[in-house]
Design an enzyme around this catalytic site. Structure first.
Site, PDB file in Angstrom:
ATOM      1  N   LYS A 227      -5.572  10.660   0.482  1.00  0.00           N
ATOM      2  CA  LYS A 227      -5.673   9.325   1.084  1.00  0.00           C
ATOM      3  C   LYS A 227      -6.883   8.637   0.444  1.00  0.00           C
ATOM      4  O   LYS A 227      -8.004   9.119   0.572  1.00  0.00           O
ATOM      5  CB  LYS A 227      -5.842   9.460   2.597  1.00  0.00           C
TER       6      LYS A 227
ATOM      7  N   GLU B 282       0.835  -1.203   0.000  1.00  0.00           N
ATOM      8  CA  GLU B 282       0.000   0.000   0.000  1.00  0.00           C
ATOM      9  C   GLU B 282       0.871   1.255   0.000  1.00  0.00           C
ATOM     10  O   GLU B 282       2.067   1.202   0.293  1.00  0.00           O
ATOM     11  CB  GLU B 282      -0.923   0.013   1.222  1.00  0.00           C
TER      12      GLU B 282
ATOM     13  N   LYS C 145      -4.201  -1.853  14.272  1.00  0.00           N
ATOM     14  CA  LYS C 145      -3.526  -0.843  15.085  1.00  0.00           C
ATOM     15  C   LYS C 145      -4.145  -0.769  16.479  1.00  0.00           C
ATOM     16  O   LYS C 145      -5.358  -0.795  16.628  1.00  0.00           O
ATOM     17  CB  LYS C 145      -3.621   0.517  14.386  1.00  0.00           C
TER      18      LYS C 145
ATOM     19  N   VAL D  12      -5.476   0.354   2.785  1.00  0.00           N
ATOM     20  CA  VAL D  12      -5.670  -1.079   2.614  1.00  0.00           C
ATOM     21  C   VAL D  12      -6.861  -1.329   1.685  1.00  0.00           C
ATOM     22  O   VAL D  12      -6.778  -2.138   0.757  1.00  0.00           O
ATOM     23  CB  VAL D  12      -5.871  -1.784   3.977  1.00  0.00           C
TER      24      VAL D  12
ATOM     25  N   ASP E 130     -11.543  -0.560   5.388  1.00  0.00           N
ATOM     26  CA  ASP E 130     -10.742  -1.781   5.195  1.00  0.00           C
ATOM     27  C   ASP E 130     -11.574  -3.024   5.487  1.00  0.00           C
ATOM     28  O   ASP E 130     -11.388  -4.062   4.829  1.00  0.00           O
ATOM     29  CB  ASP E 130      -9.531  -1.797   6.151  1.00  0.00           C
TER      30      ASP E 130
HETATM   31  N1  PSU Z   1      -1.017   0.714   8.979  1.00  0.00           N
HETATM   32  C1  PSU Z   1       0.092   1.417   9.208  1.00  0.00           C
HETATM   33  N2  PSU Z   1       0.132   2.697   8.834  1.00  0.00           N
HETATM   34  C2  PSU Z   1      -0.903   3.255   8.159  1.00  0.00           C
HETATM   35  C3  PSU Z   1      -2.070   2.495   7.886  1.00  0.00           C
HETATM   36  C4  PSU Z   1      -2.063   1.234   8.326  1.00  0.00           C
HETATM   37  O1  PSU Z   1       1.050   0.909   9.761  1.00  0.00           O
HETATM   38  O2  PSU Z   1      -0.784   4.399   7.767  1.00  0.00           O
HETATM   39  C5  PSU Z   1      -3.187   3.059   7.045  1.00  0.00           C
HETATM   40  C6  PSU Z   1      -3.650   1.956   6.095  1.00  0.00           C
HETATM   41  O3  PSU Z   1      -3.572   2.474   4.792  1.00  0.00           O
HETATM   42  C7  PSU Z   1      -5.063   1.673   6.477  1.00  0.00           C
HETATM   43  C8  PSU Z   1      -5.492   3.029   6.929  1.00  0.00           C
HETATM   44  O4  PSU Z   1      -5.838   1.162   5.437  1.00  0.00           O
HETATM   45  O5  PSU Z   1      -4.383   3.449   7.719  1.00  0.00           O
HETATM   46  C9  PSU Z   1      -6.785   3.001   7.694  1.00  0.00           C
HETATM   47  O6  PSU Z   1      -7.300   4.284   7.752  1.00  0.00           O
HETATM   48  P1  PSU Z   1      -8.775   4.520   8.344  1.00  0.00           P
HETATM   49  O7  PSU Z   1      -8.675   4.163   9.785  1.00  0.00           O
HETATM   50  O8  PSU Z   1      -9.034   5.972   8.080  1.00  0.00           O
HETATM   51  O9  PSU Z   1      -9.686   3.631   7.566  1.00  0.00           O
END
Ligand code: PSU
Ligand code: MN
Length: 308
Positions: A87, A26, A160, A107, A143
């Site tokens: 993004k 990604e 995370k 993702v 995701d």
């Molecule tokens: N994992 C990481 N760093 C990141 C992300 C994931 O170590 O920056 C990113 C990925 O691209 C994931 C996104 O899909 O964060 C999720 O964002 P959100 O919570 O806004 O869906």
């Protein structure tokens, strides 16, 4: 037509046509997940780890109105350094393509590109999921539904730790996403090897995962196999420090009214600051670890078809 919106790097195209292993990466982690220059170093390092593992890397992004599958050095540099990189999740893809702007795929966005290109393995750091305080914010990462849909195995170090992990696991189950602990019985918590949450499925070698991918998709079932690969203990961040930093970052996010797509990058940045870079070091180590495993899975998966 799909081919009018998809630019596949020649090397990636050749590997796919020959049934050789390819691993998608990604670009949000590069543009929004880490500061420069660590982001660029990480992007380059991941690509070379995947090559060393016998597969061809394909970093996926959005540029010039196309989903770019496989970025060259100049493209990676742009993603790592330009200030206004969008993004791009599934929601954002149409406008990012129509505008021709530079975009980094999350993702969910990367899964779409990988599947369209025919790439079956994708390496990331940690997936998005159900956010803490979801009952008020309704913040659930795109995701999750994408993992339920795309026939691409995803190697991650869990979700995370800024998220609500029990709810994230429940949602994965509801959506039929097969979560497999790699050499572990517990769901990893990104910066630390274990969340303490037990997993139902475990695999101890890449071949078992490749066989599960083949089994799932040969039935015509859609959706991912999510490989949960713990950060190696020697690179893990201190759990208490990360927890404390996360709680503080969440309070700060609320105070500053950080919302929507800005939440995850904000929290990652604040946690890195508050842990004195410890979380960033763990982040870099865990994606590298995932890249090694992803390459091995891609090699094993390709081998299933050439052996016949
Ligand atoms: N994992 C990481 N760093 C990141 C992300 C994931 O170590 O920056 C990113 C990925 O691209 C994931 C996104 O899909 O964060 C999720 O964002 P959100 O919570 O806004 O869906
Ligand atoms: Mn969100």
């Amino acid at each position: 037509m799909v081919k009018d919106r998809l630019t596949i790097a020649p090397e990636v195209q050749e590997a796919l046509a020959a049934g050789k292993p390819v691993v998608a990466l990604e670009s949000t982690i590069v543009a929004h997940g880490m500061p420069f220059p660590q982001n660029l170093e990480t992007a380059q390092n991941l690509e070379s780890i995947i090559r060393d593992g016998g597969a061809i890397p394909a970093t996926i992004a959005v540029m010039n109105g196309q989903i770019q599958v496989g970025c060259d050095a100049a493209m990676l540099h742009r993603l790592a350094t330009e200030p206004q990189v969008a993004k791009v999740s599934r929601r954002d893809l149409p406008m990012a393509l129509a505008s021709g702007q530079l975009g980094a795929t999350t993702v969910s966005g990367t899964l779409i590109g990988a599947e369209l290109a025919g790439i079956r393995v994708f390496v990331t750091g940690g997936i998005g999921g159900v956010h803490r305080g979801v009952q008020d914010s309704w913040d659930v990462s795109a995701d999750l539904p994408e993992l339920a849909r795309a026939r691409v195995a995803v190697v991650c170090a869990g979700a995370k730790s800024i998220l609500d992990l029990p709810k994230t696991l429940e949602s994965l189950e509801t959506n039929g996403v097969t979560v497999v602990g790699y050499q572990t019985d517990f769901f990893p918590a990104f910066f630390v090897p274990s969340s303490g949450l037990p997993l139902v499925h475990r695999a101890d070698d890449p071949l078992t995962i490749a066989q599960a991918m083949e089994a799932k998709w040969s039935l015509g079932l859609e959706g991912s196999i999510l490989v949960a690969n713990p950060v190696p203990v020697e690179h893990a961040a201190d759990a208490d420090k990360v927890d404390q930093a996360t709680l503080e970052a969440l309070v700060l996010a609320e105070k500053q009214k950080i919302q929507g797509k800005d939440v995850t990058p904000f929290l990652l940045r604040e946690v890195a600051k508050a842990t004195g870079g410890e979380s960033l070091a763990a982040n870099r180590a865990l994606v590298a670890n995932n890249a090694r495993l992803g390459a091995a899975i891609a090699v094993a998966f390709a081998g299933l078809f050439t052996a016949r």
